[in-house]
Design a protein around this motif. Structure first.
Motif, PDB file in Angstrom:
ATOM      1  N   LYS A  67      63.010  60.228 -19.440  1.00 39.24           N
ATOM      2  CA  LYS A  67      63.067  58.854 -18.950  1.00 39.24           C
ATOM      3  C   LYS A  67      62.483  57.874 -19.954  1.00 39.24           C
ATOM      4  N   SER A  90      78.662  58.607 -14.783  1.00 42.56           N
ATOM      5  CA  SER A  90      79.041  57.326 -14.150  1.00 42.56           C
ATOM      6  C   SER A  90      79.151  57.313 -12.635  1.00 42.56           C
ATOM      7  N   LYS A  93      72.365  46.389 -16.371  1.00 51.05           N
ATOM      8  CA  LYS A  93      71.054  46.277 -15.755  1.00 51.05           C
ATOM      9  C   LYS A  93      70.353  45.088 -16.389  1.00 51.05           C
ATOM     10  N   GLN A 140      76.621  53.958 -21.145  1.00 54.35           N
ATOM     11  CA  GLN A 140      76.697  53.882 -19.686  1.00 54.35           C
ATOM     12  C   GLN A 140      75.866  52.813 -18.992  1.00 54.35           C
ATOM     13  N   ASP A 141      74.607  52.667 -19.342  1.00 55.95           N
ATOM     14  CA  ASP A 141      73.794  51.599 -18.762  1.00 55.95           C
ATOM     15  C   ASP A 141      73.564  50.550 -19.848  1.00 55.95           C
ATOM     16  N   ILE A 165      68.404  59.366 -20.602  1.00 53.73           N
ATOM     17  CA  ILE A 165      69.456  59.529 -19.583  1.00 53.73           C
ATOM     18  C   ILE A 165      68.854  59.688 -18.189  1.00 53.73           C
ATOM     19  N   LYS A 203      77.051  50.525 -15.761  1.00 57.92           N
ATOM     20  CA  LYS A 203      76.169  49.602 -15.054  1.00 57.92           C
ATOM     21  C   LYS A 203      75.617  48.585 -16.042  1.00 57.92           C
ATOM     22  N   ARG A 225      68.788  56.483 -16.257  1.00 51.08           N
ATOM     23  CA  ARG A 225      70.040  55.759 -15.999  1.00 51.08           C
ATOM     24  C   ARG A 225      70.350  55.754 -14.502  1.00 51.08           C
ATOM     25  N   GLU A 226      71.214  54.836 -14.151  1.00 53.01           N
ATOM     26  CA  GLU A 226      71.546  54.650 -12.740  1.00 53.01           C
ATOM     27  C   GLU A 226      72.415  55.780 -12.191  1.00 53.01           C
ATOM     28  N   THR A 259      73.500  52.990 -27.208  1.00 52.40           N
ATOM     29  CA  THR A 259      73.283  53.712 -25.962  1.00 52.40           C
ATOM     30  C   THR A 259      74.612  53.828 -25.218  1.00 52.40           C
TER      31      THR A 259
END
Ligand code: CUA
Length: 342
Positions: free
Chosen positions: A339, A280, A218, A145-146, A272, A216, A275-276, A143
């Protein structure tokens, strides 16, 4: 005073930035960061004590032995004092030892290799110009980014880079670790006892969007982590509109993976929408007057990626790939709603 005011305003703004809970080493959220914070406190305390004593002695000497009117002759000249020299060699030596013992201990603990630890979760981190890739070899998951982790588990990192030198840094969970272009792999580990989102930064100047190279961490409950592992492996849910699905497949899936489809090179887009952030820095949690921040962020990004993150390698869907505004909006809607429930 008039001239100082703008300065004051600037510093207030700058220092206000230091108050960010999730980007501060002064608010450790895990054992590794706590150990490092304790070291910071120890060294600052020692330095403060030294500073105070030296300043106190200086002030005392300056006042006590200042020149007075009755001093007409050259004062007594002293050269060397064995006792004093011993004292000011031994005291710093002791202080250095007091600092060195816990520092060395902590540094080794920080660099401890959990690669063969059956209980730890292995994560291979690959830095790319302005984004982060996370691979979980134990679960066959990749995955971007998060980084999703369960609470209270050691996460054993293996870091490398795809291009230039970057540095992996989650201030509230641990110190920095470089990703080296020469192919050497750096290892370290941390854990997060509490659930939450911890912001990470690239801490090595790597190009025009270095400041935007966020990620991030998590930390979720072990149950949620299990659910996430299953959810992220689910097959891709295609776009309903056939023509758009075809465009997406031909233009986006050549570099990006979604579920079980797609290619490599760009960040995986699976889930995606949960994601937070998008790219980014467009934070999905921040409210936005236009409505759904995720959709708006996704549109902002897809309509002009170079504007959001200068120097990044993503081709512009409009200029380079020839997508229409409507197609871009459609893909943005689709991705924003892609999601993972966990
Ligand atoms: Cu990557 Cu700075």
């Amino acid at each position: 005073m008039k001239r100082l005011l703008p300065m004051l305003a600037i510093f207030t703004l700058l220092l206000a930035g230091c108050g960010r809970d999730d980007l501060s080493v002064l608010r450790p959220q895990g054992p590794v960061a706590q150990g490092q914070f304790d070291l910071i406190k120890l060294s600052i305390s020692i330095m403060l004590v030294v500073l105070l004593i030296v300043f106190a002695i200086s002030a005392y000497v300056l006042i006590k032995f200042r020149r007075r009117p009755e001093h007409t002759q050259m004062p007594e000249q002293v050269e060397g004092n064995f006792k004093l020299e011993i004292i000011w060699t031994v005291i710093p030596l002791i202080l250095v030892l007091v600092l060195a013992v816990p520092t060395v201990k902590e540094v080794f603990a920080f660099g401890e290799d959990h690669a063969n630890d059956k209980d730890a979760i292995q994560v291979k981190v690959t830095s790319h110009l302005y984004w982060w890739e996370f691979e979980y070899p134990q679960y066959g998951i990749t995955t971007a980014q998060d980084l999703i982790i369960p609470t209270n588990k050691d996460i054993a990192f293996e870091l490398k880079t795809e291009d230039v030198i970057h540095s992996f840094w989650v201030p509230s969970l641990s110190g920095k670790m470089d990703t080296n272009p020469d192919g050497t792999i750096n290892r370290f580990s941390f854990s997060a006892p509490k659930e939450g989102v911890y912001r990470g930064k690239c801490a090595e100047l790597c190009g025009p969007s270095h400041g935007f190279m966020e990620f991030k961490v998590k930390s979720v409950s072990p149950e949620s982590f299990e659910t996430w592992k299953t959810a992220i492996k689910a097959p891709m849910v295609a776009i309903e509109d056939k023509a758009l699905a075809e465009t997406f497949k031909n233009q986006c899936l050549t570099c990006h993976a979604v579920g079980d489809q797609g290619g490599v090179g760009g960040p995986s887009l699976t889930g995606i929408g949960s994601r937070e952030s998008v790219a980014s820095i467009l934070l999905n949690s921040e409210t936005n007057d236009e409505g759904n921040p995720i959709v708006e962020n996704m549109k902002e990004w897809l309509h002009d990626p170079k504007l959001v993150k200068p120097g990044n390698k993503m081709p512009s869907p409009k200029e380079d790939l020839g997508l229409t505004d409507a197609e871009i909006d459609g893909i943005a809607e689709y991705l924003a709603n892609y999601k993972l429930v966990y």
